[in-house]
Design a protein around this motif. Sequence first.
Motif, PDB file in Angstrom:
ATOM      1  N   LEU A 110       0.822  -1.180  -0.064  1.00 12.57           N
ATOM      2  CA  LEU A 110      -0.136  -0.114   0.003  1.00 12.57           C
ATOM      3  C   LEU A 110       0.736   1.254   0.004  1.00 12.57           C
ATOM      4  CD1 LEU A 110      -3.268   0.720   0.446  1.00 12.57           C
ATOM      5  CD2 LEU A 110      -2.243   1.302   2.762  1.00 12.57           C
ATOM      6  N   ILE A 111       1.819   1.306   0.767  1.00  7.81           N
ATOM      7  CA  ILE A 111       2.715   2.572   0.965  1.00  7.81           C
ATOM      8  C   ILE A 111       3.317   2.879  -0.524  1.00  7.81           C
ATOM      9  CG2 ILE A 111       4.977   3.537   1.904  1.00  7.81           C
ATOM     10  CD1 ILE A 111       4.156   1.947   4.582  1.00  7.81           C
ATOM     11  N   GLY A 112       3.952   1.762  -1.039  1.00  4.73           N
ATOM     12  CA  GLY A 112       4.713   1.766  -2.241  1.00  4.73           C
ATOM     13  C   GLY A 112       3.882   2.230  -3.292  1.00  4.73           C
ATOM     14  N   SER A 113       2.589   1.720  -3.423  1.00  4.02           N
ATOM     15  CA  SER A 113       1.824   2.190  -4.582  1.00  4.02           C
ATOM     16  C   SER A 113       0.926   3.655  -4.295  1.00  4.02           C
ATOM     17  CB  SER A 113       0.682   1.080  -4.823  1.00  4.02           C
ATOM     18  OG  SER A 113      -0.334   1.180  -3.846  1.00  4.02           O
ATOM     19  N   TRP A 114       0.733   3.970  -3.150  1.00  2.00           N
ATOM     20  CA  TRP A 114       0.269   5.111  -2.799  1.00  2.00           C
ATOM     21  C   TRP A 114       1.226   6.371  -2.758  1.00  2.00           C
ATOM     22  CZ3 TRP A 114      -3.986   5.135   1.602  1.00  2.00           C
ATOM     23  CH2 TRP A 114      -5.064   4.562   1.148  1.00  2.00           C
ATOM     24  N   ILE A 115       2.405   6.038  -2.786  1.00  2.00           N
ATOM     25  CA  ILE A 115       3.338   7.053  -3.002  1.00  2.00           C
ATOM     26  C   ILE A 115       3.400   7.361  -4.357  1.00  2.00           C
ATOM     27  CG2 ILE A 115       5.794   7.775  -2.894  1.00  2.00           C
ATOM     28  CD1 ILE A 115       6.064   6.326  -0.114  1.00  2.00           C
ATOM     29  N   ALA A 116       3.583   6.562  -5.150  1.00  2.00           N
ATOM     30  CA  ALA A 116       3.926   6.602  -6.775  1.00  2.00           C
ATOM     31  C   ALA A 116       2.276   6.906  -7.174  1.00  2.00           C
ATOM     32  CB  ALA A 116       4.111   4.882  -7.177  1.00  2.00           C
ATOM     33  N   GLY A 117       1.331   6.547  -6.844  1.00  2.00           N
ATOM     34  CA  GLY A 117       0.010   6.997  -7.114  1.00  2.00           C
ATOM     35  C   GLY A 117      -0.039   8.394  -6.947  1.00  2.00           C
ATOM     36  N   GLY A 118       0.467   9.005  -6.153  1.00  2.00           N
ATOM     37  CA  GLY A 118       0.325  10.418  -5.705  1.00  2.00           C
ATOM     38  C   GLY A 118      -0.780  10.693  -4.593  1.00  2.00           C
ATOM     39  N   VAL A 119      -0.996   9.292  -3.831  1.00  2.00           N
ATOM     40  CA  VAL A 119      -1.879   9.803  -2.837  1.00  2.00           C
ATOM     41  C   VAL A 119      -1.299  10.442  -1.496  1.00  2.00           C
ATOM     42  CG1 VAL A 119      -3.583   8.604  -1.096  1.00  2.00           C
ATOM     43  CG2 VAL A 119      -3.279   7.644  -3.471  1.00  2.00           C
ATOM     44  N   VAL A 120      -0.278   9.938  -1.317  1.00  2.00           N
ATOM     45  CA  VAL A 120       0.552  10.574  -0.013  1.00  2.00           C
ATOM     46  C   VAL A 120       1.015  11.849  -0.167  1.00  2.00           C
ATOM     47  CG1 VAL A 120       2.530  10.157   1.595  1.00  2.00           C
ATOM     48  CG2 VAL A 120       0.921   8.237   1.032  1.00  2.00           C
ATOM     49  N   PRO A 121       1.618  12.154  -1.526  1.00  2.00           N
ATOM     50  CA  PRO A 121       2.104  13.534  -1.902  1.00  2.00           C
ATOM     51  C   PRO A 121       1.184  14.201  -1.970  1.00  2.00           C
ATOM     52  CG  PRO A 121       3.221  11.919  -3.361  1.00  2.00           C
ATOM     53  CD  PRO A 121       2.108  10.877  -2.574  1.00  2.00           C
ATOM     54  N   THR A 122      -0.295  14.175  -2.433  1.00  2.00           N
ATOM     55  CA  THR A 122      -1.366  15.073  -2.310  1.00  2.00           C
ATOM     56  C   THR A 122      -1.808  15.325  -0.813  1.00  2.00           C
ATOM     57  OG1 THR A 122      -2.161  14.091  -4.402  1.00  2.00           O
ATOM     58  CG2 THR A 122      -3.811  15.250  -2.975  1.00  2.00           C
ATOM     59  N   MET A 123      -1.804  14.174   0.134  1.00  2.00           N
ATOM     60  CA  MET A 123      -2.036  14.394   1.526  1.00  2.00           C
ATOM     61  C   MET A 123      -1.018  15.671   2.194  1.00  2.00           C
ATOM     62  SD  MET A 123      -2.705  10.797   2.895  1.00  2.00           S
ATOM     63  CE  MET A 123      -4.239   9.700   2.642  1.00  2.00           C
ATOM     64  N   ILE A 124       0.295  15.545   1.782  1.00  2.00           N
ATOM     65  CA  ILE A 124       1.100  16.405   2.255  1.00  2.00           C
ATOM     66  C   ILE A 124       0.784  17.695   1.601  1.00  2.00           C
ATOM     67  CG2 ILE A 124       3.832  16.874   2.343  1.00  2.00           C
ATOM     68  CD1 ILE A 124       4.360  13.925   2.090  1.00  2.00           C
ATOM     69  N   TYR A 125       0.565  17.865   0.223  1.00  2.00           N
ATOM     70  CA  TYR A 125       0.664  18.922  -0.292  1.00  2.00           C
ATOM     71  C   TYR A 125      -0.672  19.850   0.346  1.00  2.00           C
ATOM     72  CZ  TYR A 125      -0.190  22.486  -3.979  1.00  2.00           C
ATOM     73  OH  TYR A 125      -0.342  23.692  -4.709  1.00  2.00           O
ATOM     74  N   TYR A 126      -1.898  19.158   0.558  1.00  2.00           N
ATOM     75  CA  TYR A 126      -3.049  19.810   0.960  1.00  2.00           C
ATOM     76  C   TYR A 126      -2.978  20.034   2.379  1.00  2.00           C
ATOM     77  CZ  TYR A 126      -5.696  18.808  -3.351  1.00  2.00           C
ATOM     78  OH  TYR A 126      -6.301  19.037  -4.511  1.00  2.00           O
ATOM     79  N   GLY A 127      -2.142  19.013   3.373  1.00  2.00           N
ATOM     80  CA  GLY A 127      -1.816  19.371   4.520  1.00  2.00           C
ATOM     81  C   GLY A 127      -1.124  20.815   4.913  1.00  2.00           C
ATOM     82  N   LEU A 128      -0.003  20.909   4.015  1.00  2.00           N
ATOM     83  CA  LEU A 128       0.764  22.089   4.066  1.00  2.00           C
ATOM     84  C   LEU A 128      -0.019  23.373   3.765  1.00  2.00           C
ATOM     85  CD1 LEU A 128       3.984  21.011   2.227  1.00  2.00           C
ATOM     86  CD2 LEU A 128       3.808  21.697   4.816  1.00  2.00           C
TER      87      LEU A 128
END
Length: 477
Positions: free
Chosen positions: A83-101
Amino acid sequence: MKKPRLPSVAILLCILALFVVIMFGSIVILELPIQLALLAVWFMIMGFGLYLGNSYLKMEKGLLKGIYEGMGAILILIAVGALIGSWIAGGVVPTMIYYGLGIISPGMFLMAAMIICSITAIATGTSFGAAGTAGIAMMGIGESFGLPVYLVAGAVISGCYVGDKMSPLSDTTVMTASLSKVDLFRHIHSMAYVSVPAFIIAAIAYWIAGSVIYEGTGDLTIAENTMAGLQETFTISWYMLVPAAVVIIMLIFKLPSVPVIIFGALLGSLWAALFQGYGFIEAIQTLYSGSSYSTGIDFIDILLDRGGITFMLEVILLIILALGVSGLLQTIGAFTVIGDIFAKWATNTGNLTLTTMLASFFGVFFGGAAYVSLLTGTKITEENYDRKKISRTLLSRNVEAGGTVTTPMVPWSDGGVFMATTLGVATLTYIPFFWYGFLVIIISLIYGYFGLFILEKDDYEKALDAEIEKETDISNY
Protein backbone atom coordinates in the motif's frame (compact mmCIF):
# COMPACT_ATOMS: atom_id res chain seq x y z
CA MET A 1 15.49 -37.59 28.39
CA LYS A 2 14.34 -36.24 31.76
CA LYS A 3 10.68 -35.61 32.45
CA PRO A 4 10.13 -31.88 31.71
CA ARG A 5 9.87 -29.66 34.76
CA LEU A 6 8.98 -26.02 35.16
CA PRO A 7 11.83 -23.51 35.52
CA SER A 8 12.51 -22.24 39.02
CA VAL A 9 12.39 -18.52 39.71
CA ALA A 10 16.21 -18.49 39.70
CA ILE A 11 16.36 -20.11 36.25
CA LEU A 12 13.68 -17.77 34.96
CA LEU A 13 15.68 -14.77 36.18
CA CYS A 14 18.80 -16.19 34.49
CA ILE A 15 16.91 -16.51 31.18
CA LEU A 16 15.61 -12.94 31.41
CA ALA A 17 19.03 -11.56 32.41
CA LEU A 18 20.77 -13.38 29.54
CA PHE A 19 18.10 -12.09 27.14
CA VAL A 20 18.91 -8.51 28.12
CA VAL A 21 22.67 -9.15 27.95
CA ILE A 22 22.45 -10.74 24.49
CA MET A 23 20.19 -8.00 23.11
CA PHE A 24 22.20 -5.12 24.62
CA GLY A 25 25.59 -6.64 23.80
CA SER A 26 24.69 -7.50 20.21
CA ILE A 27 22.89 -4.27 19.32
CA VAL A 28 24.69 -1.58 21.35
CA ILE A 29 28.22 -2.94 21.82
CA LEU A 30 28.79 -5.13 18.74
CA GLU A 31 26.32 -3.18 16.56
CA LEU A 32 24.91 -6.37 15.09
CA PRO A 33 21.41 -6.56 13.59
CA ILE A 34 18.58 -7.23 16.05
CA GLN A 35 17.70 -10.33 14.02
CA LEU A 36 21.02 -12.01 14.86
CA ALA A 37 20.55 -11.18 18.54
CA LEU A 38 17.11 -12.82 18.57
CA LEU A 39 18.48 -15.87 16.79
CA ALA A 40 21.09 -16.20 19.55
CA VAL A 41 18.27 -15.90 22.12
CA TRP A 42 16.54 -18.89 20.48
CA PHE A 43 19.49 -21.14 21.21
CA MET A 44 19.97 -19.73 24.70
CA ILE A 45 16.35 -20.60 25.63
CA MET A 46 16.66 -24.01 23.96
CA GLY A 47 19.70 -24.73 26.14
CA PHE A 48 17.69 -24.05 29.28
CA GLY A 49 14.80 -26.06 27.83
CA LEU A 50 17.01 -29.12 27.33
CA TYR A 51 18.34 -28.72 30.88
CA LEU A 52 14.72 -28.73 32.13
CA GLY A 53 14.01 -31.98 30.29
CA ASN A 54 12.25 -30.71 27.17
CA SER A 55 13.00 -32.44 23.87
CA TYR A 56 14.19 -30.46 20.89
CA LEU A 57 11.15 -31.56 18.85
CA LYS A 58 8.80 -30.26 21.54
CA MET A 59 10.57 -26.88 21.59
CA GLU A 60 10.57 -26.70 17.80
CA LYS A 61 6.80 -27.25 17.80
CA GLY A 62 6.41 -24.53 20.41
CA LEU A 63 8.59 -22.18 18.39
CA LEU A 64 6.51 -22.76 15.25
CA LYS A 65 3.30 -22.31 17.21
CA GLY A 66 4.56 -18.97 18.52
CA ILE A 67 5.31 -17.83 14.96
CA TYR A 68 1.90 -19.02 13.75
CA GLU A 69 0.12 -16.97 16.43
CA GLY A 70 1.60 -13.78 14.97
CA MET A 71 0.98 -14.50 11.29
CA GLY A 72 -1.91 -12.05 11.23
CA ALA A 73 0.49 -9.16 11.88
CA ILE A 74 2.85 -10.44 9.17
CA LEU A 75 0.05 -10.54 6.58
CA ILE A 76 -0.91 -6.96 7.48
CA LEU A 77 2.74 -5.84 7.15
CA ILE A 78 2.96 -7.35 3.65
CA ALA A 79 -0.28 -5.62 2.62
CA VAL A 80 0.70 -2.27 4.15
CA GLY A 81 4.13 -2.41 2.49
CA ALA A 82 2.45 -2.78 -0.89
CA LEU A 83 0.00 0.00 0.00
CA ILE A 84 2.74 2.48 0.93
CA GLY A 85 4.66 1.80 -2.27
CA SER A 86 1.70 2.26 -4.61
CA TRP A 87 0.14 5.19 -2.74
CA ILE A 88 3.38 7.16 -2.96
CA ALA A 89 3.74 6.31 -6.67
CA GLY A 90 0.04 7.01 -7.29
CA GLY A 91 0.27 10.47 -5.73
CA VAL A 92 -2.02 9.70 -2.79
CA VAL A 93 0.53 10.41 -0.04
CA PRO A 94 2.14 13.39 -1.88
CA THR A 95 -1.34 14.93 -2.28
CA MET A 96 -2.02 14.47 1.44
CA ILE A 97 1.25 16.29 2.22
CA TYR A 98 0.52 19.06 -0.28
CA TYR A 99 -2.99 19.81 1.00
CA GLY A 100 -1.87 19.47 4.60
CA LEU A 101 0.78 22.14 4.09
CA GLY A 102 -1.84 24.46 2.67
CA ILE A 103 -4.43 23.92 5.40
CA ILE A 104 -2.65 23.26 8.72
CA SER A 105 -0.79 26.05 10.55
CA PRO A 106 2.58 25.28 12.19
CA GLY A 107 1.32 26.11 15.68
CA MET A 108 -1.64 23.73 15.49
CA PHE A 109 0.17 21.06 13.49
CA LEU A 110 1.25 18.59 16.21
CA MET A 111 -2.24 18.42 17.70
CA ALA A 112 -3.75 18.18 14.22
CA ALA A 113 -1.33 15.37 13.28
CA MET A 114 -2.42 13.35 16.29
CA ILE A 115 -6.13 13.93 15.58
CA ILE A 116 -5.83 13.14 11.86
CA CYS A 117 -3.89 9.93 12.51
CA SER A 118 -6.34 8.87 15.22
CA ILE A 119 -9.33 9.42 12.91
CA THR A 120 -7.57 7.44 10.16
CA ALA A 121 -6.71 4.60 12.57
CA ILE A 122 -10.22 4.45 14.07
CA ALA A 123 -11.78 4.44 10.61
CA THR A 124 -9.45 1.76 9.25
CA GLY A 125 -8.77 -0.24 12.41
CA THR A 126 -5.01 -0.42 11.82
CA SER A 127 -2.22 1.64 13.35
CA PHE A 128 0.18 0.30 10.70
CA GLY A 129 -2.07 1.44 7.86
CA ALA A 130 -2.61 4.85 9.46
CA ALA A 131 1.13 5.37 9.98
CA GLY A 132 1.96 4.19 6.47
CA THR A 133 -0.43 6.68 4.86
CA ALA A 134 -1.53 9.67 6.97
CA GLY A 135 1.54 9.22 9.21
CA ILE A 136 4.02 9.57 6.36
CA ALA A 137 2.11 12.63 5.13
CA MET A 138 2.26 14.19 8.61
CA MET A 139 6.01 13.55 8.82
CA GLY A 140 6.50 15.42 5.54
CA ILE A 141 4.36 18.35 6.67
CA GLY A 142 6.06 18.53 10.07
CA GLU A 143 9.54 18.58 8.59
CA SER A 144 8.45 21.26 6.14
CA PHE A 145 7.37 23.38 9.11
CA GLY A 146 10.80 22.87 10.70
CA LEU A 147 9.51 20.82 13.64
CA PRO A 148 11.77 18.13 15.18
CA VAL A 149 11.10 14.75 13.54
CA TYR A 150 11.05 12.91 16.89
CA LEU A 151 8.28 15.18 18.17
CA VAL A 152 6.24 14.78 14.99
CA ALA A 153 6.71 11.00 15.16
CA GLY A 154 5.50 11.02 18.78
CA ALA A 155 2.30 12.84 17.78
CA VAL A 156 1.74 10.57 14.77
CA ILE A 157 2.23 7.34 16.73
CA SER A 158 0.03 8.62 19.55
CA GLY A 159 -2.79 9.18 17.07
CA CYS A 160 -2.27 5.82 15.39
CA TYR A 161 -2.51 3.93 18.69
CA VAL A 162 -5.67 5.76 19.75
CA GLY A 163 -7.32 4.03 16.80
CA ASP A 164 -5.53 0.74 17.40
CA LYS A 165 -7.07 0.63 20.90
CA MET A 166 -10.50 2.12 20.31
CA SER A 167 -11.58 1.00 16.85
CA PRO A 168 -14.08 -1.89 16.68
CA LEU A 169 -12.35 -2.77 13.39
CA SER A 170 -8.93 -3.20 15.02
CA ASP A 171 -7.67 -6.79 15.13
CA THR A 172 -6.00 -6.24 18.52
CA THR A 173 -9.22 -4.76 19.98
CA VAL A 174 -11.31 -7.65 18.70
CA MET A 175 -8.72 -10.22 19.78
CA THR A 176 -8.46 -8.75 23.31
CA ALA A 177 -12.23 -8.83 23.78
CA SER A 178 -12.34 -12.42 22.52
CA LEU A 179 -9.46 -13.65 24.72
CA SER A 180 -10.91 -11.86 27.76
CA LYS A 181 -14.39 -13.31 27.06
CA VAL A 182 -16.14 -9.92 27.07
CA ASP A 183 -18.41 -8.20 24.57
CA LEU A 184 -16.46 -6.09 22.07
CA PHE A 185 -18.33 -2.86 22.77
CA ARG A 186 -18.19 -3.35 26.55
CA HIS A 187 -14.43 -3.69 26.11
CA ILE A 188 -14.31 -0.41 24.14
CA HIS A 189 -16.60 1.23 26.71
CA SER A 190 -14.22 0.23 29.50
CA MET A 191 -11.16 1.47 27.59
CA ALA A 192 -12.84 4.82 26.86
CA TYR A 193 -12.50 5.78 30.55
CA VAL A 194 -8.73 5.62 30.07
CA SER A 195 -8.28 6.56 26.41
CA VAL A 196 -10.48 9.67 26.28
CA PRO A 197 -8.69 11.58 29.08
CA ALA A 198 -5.31 10.35 27.77
CA PHE A 199 -6.21 11.59 24.29
CA ILE A 200 -7.37 15.01 25.55
CA ILE A 201 -4.31 15.56 27.75
CA ALA A 202 -1.93 14.44 24.99
CA ALA A 203 -3.66 16.68 22.42
CA ILE A 204 -3.33 19.69 24.73
CA ALA A 205 0.34 18.85 25.36
CA TYR A 206 1.05 18.64 21.62
CA TRP A 207 -0.81 21.94 21.08
CA ILE A 208 1.36 23.61 23.73
CA ALA A 209 4.53 22.11 22.23
CA GLY A 210 3.59 23.32 18.75
CA SER A 211 2.10 26.72 19.51
CA VAL A 212 4.26 27.85 22.43
CA ILE A 213 7.60 26.02 22.38
CA TYR A 214 8.16 25.75 18.60
CA GLU A 215 6.02 28.64 17.35
CA GLY A 216 7.95 30.61 14.73
CA THR A 217 11.04 28.38 14.78
CA GLY A 218 10.21 26.82 11.43
CA ASP A 219 10.97 28.53 8.12
CA LEU A 220 7.73 28.61 6.11
CA THR A 221 9.74 28.94 2.89
CA ILE A 222 10.62 25.24 3.39
CA ALA A 223 6.89 24.44 3.33
CA GLU A 224 6.43 26.55 0.21
CA ASN A 225 9.40 24.89 -1.52
CA THR A 226 8.05 21.47 -0.54
CA MET A 227 4.67 22.25 -2.11
CA ALA A 228 6.38 23.46 -5.26
CA GLY A 229 8.61 20.36 -5.43
CA LEU A 230 5.64 18.01 -4.97
CA GLN A 231 3.63 19.84 -7.64
CA GLU A 232 6.50 19.55 -10.12
CA THR A 233 6.98 15.82 -9.45
CA PHE A 234 3.38 14.60 -9.06
CA THR A 235 -0.07 15.33 -10.38
CA ILE A 236 -1.78 16.89 -7.36
CA SER A 237 -5.58 16.93 -7.28
CA TRP A 238 -8.51 15.99 -5.07
CA TYR A 239 -9.13 12.80 -7.05
CA MET A 240 -5.70 11.51 -5.98
CA LEU A 241 -7.36 10.86 -2.60
CA VAL A 242 -10.02 8.52 -4.03
CA PRO A 243 -8.05 5.30 -3.18
CA ALA A 244 -7.77 6.44 0.45
CA ALA A 245 -11.50 7.21 0.62
CA VAL A 246 -12.39 3.82 -0.90
CA VAL A 247 -10.23 1.92 1.61
CA ILE A 248 -11.65 3.83 4.59
CA ILE A 249 -15.24 3.24 3.46
CA MET A 250 -14.64 -0.47 2.89
CA LEU A 251 -13.09 -0.86 6.33
CA ILE A 252 -15.93 1.09 7.95
CA PHE A 253 -18.26 -1.55 6.50
CA LYS A 254 -16.19 -4.14 8.39
CA LEU A 255 -14.68 -5.87 5.38
CA PRO A 256 -11.52 -7.91 6.19
CA SER A 257 -8.51 -5.61 6.55
CA VAL A 258 -5.87 -7.56 4.58
CA PRO A 259 -7.81 -7.92 1.28
CA VAL A 260 -9.09 -4.34 1.61
CA ILE A 261 -5.57 -2.96 2.06
CA ILE A 262 -4.31 -5.00 -0.91
CA PHE A 263 -7.23 -3.72 -2.99
CA GLY A 264 -6.29 -0.18 -1.95
CA ALA A 265 -2.71 -0.89 -3.00
CA LEU A 266 -3.91 -2.05 -6.44
CA LEU A 267 -5.91 1.18 -6.76
CA GLY A 268 -2.70 3.09 -5.98
CA SER A 269 -0.92 1.29 -8.82
CA LEU A 270 -3.82 2.09 -11.16
CA TRP A 271 -3.61 5.76 -10.16
CA ALA A 272 0.16 5.71 -10.80
CA ALA A 273 -0.47 4.44 -14.33
CA LEU A 274 -3.41 6.77 -15.05
CA PHE A 275 -2.21 10.02 -13.51
CA GLN A 276 1.49 9.89 -12.62
CA GLY A 277 3.05 8.78 -15.92
CA TYR A 278 3.94 5.21 -14.93
CA GLY A 279 3.76 2.33 -17.37
CA PHE A 280 1.33 -0.40 -16.34
CA ILE A 281 4.02 -2.97 -15.45
CA GLU A 282 6.13 -0.30 -13.72
CA ALA A 283 3.10 0.76 -11.65
CA ILE A 284 2.42 -2.83 -10.56
CA GLN A 285 6.12 -3.20 -9.68
CA THR A 286 5.76 -0.46 -7.03
CA LEU A 287 3.68 -2.92 -4.97
CA TYR A 288 6.78 -5.05 -4.57
CA SER A 289 9.75 -2.68 -4.65
CA GLY A 290 8.33 0.81 -4.14
CA SER A 291 9.97 3.68 -6.03
CA SER A 292 12.36 6.61 -5.56
CA TYR A 293 12.06 10.30 -6.41
CA SER A 294 14.13 13.43 -6.85
CA THR A 295 12.07 16.49 -5.93
CA GLY A 296 15.13 18.57 -5.09
CA ILE A 297 14.21 18.53 -1.39
CA ASP A 298 16.32 15.97 0.46
CA PHE A 299 14.01 15.07 3.34
CA ILE A 300 11.00 14.69 1.02
CA ASP A 301 13.05 12.42 -1.26
CA ILE A 302 14.03 10.29 1.75
CA LEU A 303 10.43 10.24 2.99
CA LEU A 304 9.08 9.12 -0.40
CA ASP A 305 11.83 6.57 -1.01
CA ARG A 306 10.05 3.79 0.85
CA GLY A 307 7.27 1.28 0.49
CA GLY A 308 6.80 -1.97 -1.36
CA ILE A 309 6.77 -5.49 0.06
CA THR A 310 10.59 -5.62 0.00
CA PHE A 311 10.61 -2.57 2.28
CA MET A 312 9.02 -4.76 4.98
CA LEU A 313 11.14 -7.90 4.64
CA GLU A 314 13.60 -7.07 7.44
CA VAL A 315 10.70 -6.13 9.70
CA ILE A 316 8.91 -9.39 8.90
CA LEU A 317 12.06 -11.44 9.62
CA LEU A 318 12.50 -9.67 12.94
CA ILE A 319 8.89 -10.36 13.95
CA ILE A 320 9.20 -14.05 13.01
CA LEU A 321 12.30 -14.38 15.21
CA ALA A 322 10.65 -12.48 18.10
CA LEU A 323 7.53 -14.64 17.90
CA GLY A 324 9.77 -17.71 18.06
CA VAL A 325 11.19 -16.43 21.36
CA SER A 326 7.65 -16.19 22.74
CA GLY A 327 6.82 -19.73 21.59
CA LEU A 328 9.96 -21.14 23.23
CA LEU A 329 9.30 -19.37 26.53
CA GLN A 330 5.75 -20.67 26.56
CA THR A 331 6.93 -24.22 25.79
CA ILE A 332 9.46 -24.39 28.63
CA GLY A 333 6.86 -23.11 31.13
CA ALA A 334 8.13 -19.57 31.73
CA PHE A 335 4.62 -18.10 31.38
CA THR A 336 3.23 -20.61 33.88
CA VAL A 337 5.83 -19.68 36.52
CA ILE A 338 5.20 -15.96 36.04
CA GLY A 339 1.45 -16.53 36.28
CA ASP A 340 1.87 -18.32 39.63
CA ILE A 341 3.97 -15.44 40.98
CA PHE A 342 1.44 -12.84 39.85
CA ALA A 343 -1.46 -14.83 41.32
CA LYS A 344 0.08 -14.57 44.80
CA TRP A 345 0.75 -10.87 44.41
CA ALA A 346 -2.59 -9.76 42.93
CA THR A 347 -4.41 -9.11 46.20
CA ASN A 348 -6.32 -5.95 45.15
CA THR A 349 -7.41 -4.14 41.98
CA GLY A 350 -4.23 -2.07 41.98
CA ASN A 351 -1.89 -5.06 42.03
CA LEU A 352 -4.22 -6.88 39.66
CA THR A 353 -3.90 -3.98 37.20
CA LEU A 354 -0.12 -3.80 37.59
CA THR A 355 0.43 -7.57 37.19
CA THR A 356 -1.79 -7.72 34.10
CA MET A 357 0.06 -4.82 32.50
CA LEU A 358 3.41 -6.44 33.36
CA ALA A 359 2.26 -9.77 31.91
CA SER A 360 1.19 -8.00 28.72
CA PHE A 361 4.44 -6.03 28.50
CA PHE A 362 6.31 -9.29 29.04
CA GLY A 363 4.72 -10.52 25.80
CA VAL A 364 5.82 -7.39 23.93
CA PHE A 365 9.35 -7.36 25.35
CA PHE A 366 10.10 -11.06 24.97
CA GLY A 367 7.60 -11.95 22.25
CA GLY A 368 8.05 -8.92 20.03
CA ALA A 369 4.41 -8.52 18.96
CA ALA A 370 1.11 -7.09 20.16
CA TYR A 371 -0.58 -10.44 19.52
CA VAL A 372 1.80 -12.13 21.95
CA SER A 373 1.13 -9.49 24.61
CA LEU A 374 -2.61 -10.12 24.39
CA LEU A 375 -2.02 -13.84 24.92
CA THR A 376 0.38 -13.43 27.86
CA GLY A 377 -1.75 -10.73 29.50
CA THR A 378 -4.96 -12.73 29.39
CA LYS A 379 -3.65 -16.27 29.90
CA ILE A 380 -1.33 -15.43 32.79
CA THR A 381 -3.78 -13.29 34.81
CA GLU A 382 -7.38 -14.10 33.79
CA GLU A 383 -8.01 -16.51 36.67
CA ASN A 384 -7.04 -13.82 39.17
CA TYR A 385 -10.03 -11.71 38.07
CA ASP A 386 -12.37 -14.68 38.42
CA ARG A 387 -11.08 -15.42 41.93
CA LYS A 388 -11.65 -11.78 42.94
CA LYS A 389 -15.05 -11.77 41.16
CA ILE A 390 -14.03 -8.65 39.21
CA SER A 391 -15.43 -7.96 35.74
CA ARG A 392 -13.21 -9.12 32.93
CA THR A 393 -13.69 -5.74 31.26
CA LEU A 394 -10.98 -4.58 33.67
CA LEU A 395 -8.80 -7.46 32.43
CA SER A 396 -9.34 -6.50 28.78
CA ARG A 397 -8.66 -2.82 29.53
CA ASN A 398 -5.44 -3.57 31.40
CA VAL A 399 -4.19 -6.00 28.73
CA GLU A 400 -4.44 -3.28 26.07
CA ALA A 401 -2.82 -0.71 28.38
CA GLY A 402 0.15 -2.97 29.08
CA GLY A 403 0.39 -4.59 25.66
CA THR A 404 -1.04 -2.71 22.69
CA VAL A 405 0.21 0.79 23.59
CA THR A 406 3.63 -0.40 24.75
CA THR A 407 4.35 -2.16 21.44
CA PRO A 408 5.92 0.90 19.72
CA MET A 409 8.12 1.41 22.80
CA VAL A 410 10.12 -1.81 22.27
CA PRO A 411 12.74 -1.46 19.47
CA TRP A 412 12.46 -5.12 18.33
CA SER A 413 8.67 -5.45 18.50
CA ASP A 414 6.49 -5.38 15.40
CA GLY A 415 5.14 -1.93 16.30
CA GLY A 416 8.53 -0.49 17.26
CA VAL A 417 10.28 -1.69 14.10
CA PHE A 418 7.39 -0.75 11.81
CA MET A 419 7.06 2.78 13.18
CA ALA A 420 10.81 3.40 13.12
CA THR A 421 11.16 2.03 9.59
CA THR A 422 8.07 3.71 8.14
CA LEU A 423 8.49 7.13 9.76
CA GLY A 424 12.29 7.18 9.57
CA VAL A 425 12.81 7.93 13.29
CA ALA A 426 14.61 5.55 15.69
CA THR A 427 12.42 3.96 18.36
CA LEU A 428 14.51 5.20 21.28
CA THR A 429 14.39 8.72 19.80
CA TYR A 430 10.60 9.04 19.58
CA ILE A 431 9.70 7.14 22.78
CA PRO A 432 9.91 10.20 25.11
CA PHE A 433 7.36 11.99 22.89
CA PHE A 434 4.84 9.14 22.64
CA TRP A 435 2.77 10.91 25.27
CA TYR A 436 -0.53 9.14 24.69
CA GLY A 437 1.08 5.77 25.49
CA PHE A 438 2.55 6.95 28.78
CA LEU A 439 -0.71 8.62 29.78
CA VAL A 440 -2.67 5.40 29.17
CA ILE A 441 -0.28 3.50 31.45
CA ILE A 442 -0.38 6.14 34.22
CA ILE A 443 -4.16 6.60 34.15
CA SER A 444 -4.75 2.83 34.14
CA LEU A 445 -2.60 2.40 37.25
CA ILE A 446 -4.34 5.30 39.02
CA TYR A 447 -7.76 3.78 38.27
CA GLY A 448 -6.56 0.37 39.44
CA TYR A 449 -5.21 1.49 42.80
CA PHE A 450 -8.18 3.76 43.51
CA GLY A 451 -10.75 1.27 42.19
CA LEU A 452 -12.18 3.71 39.65
CA PHE A 453 -14.37 3.04 36.60
CA ILE A 454 -14.68 -0.72 37.05
CA LEU A 455 -17.76 -1.91 35.17
CA GLU A 456 -20.35 -4.19 36.72
CA LYS A 457 -20.46 -7.76 35.44
CA ASP A 458 -23.01 -8.40 32.71
CA ASP A 459 -25.23 -11.49 32.44
CA TYR A 460 -22.63 -13.37 30.38
CA GLU A 461 -19.94 -12.91 33.02
CA LYS A 462 -22.32 -13.86 35.83
CA ALA A 463 -23.21 -17.06 33.97
CA LEU A 464 -19.49 -17.75 33.50
CA ASP A 465 -18.95 -17.30 37.26
CA ALA A 466 -21.77 -19.76 37.96
CA GLU A 467 -20.15 -22.35 35.67
CA ILE A 468 -16.76 -21.91 37.36
CA GLU A 469 -18.31 -22.32 40.83
CA LYS A 470 -20.18 -25.41 39.65
CA GLU A 471 -17.01 -26.97 38.27
CA THR A 472 -15.18 -26.16 41.51
CA ASP A 473 -17.91 -27.79 43.61
CA ILE A 474 -17.82 -30.95 41.46
CA SER A 475 -14.03 -31.19 41.68
CA ASN A 476 -14.14 -30.71 45.47
CA TYR A 477 -16.79 -33.39 45.76
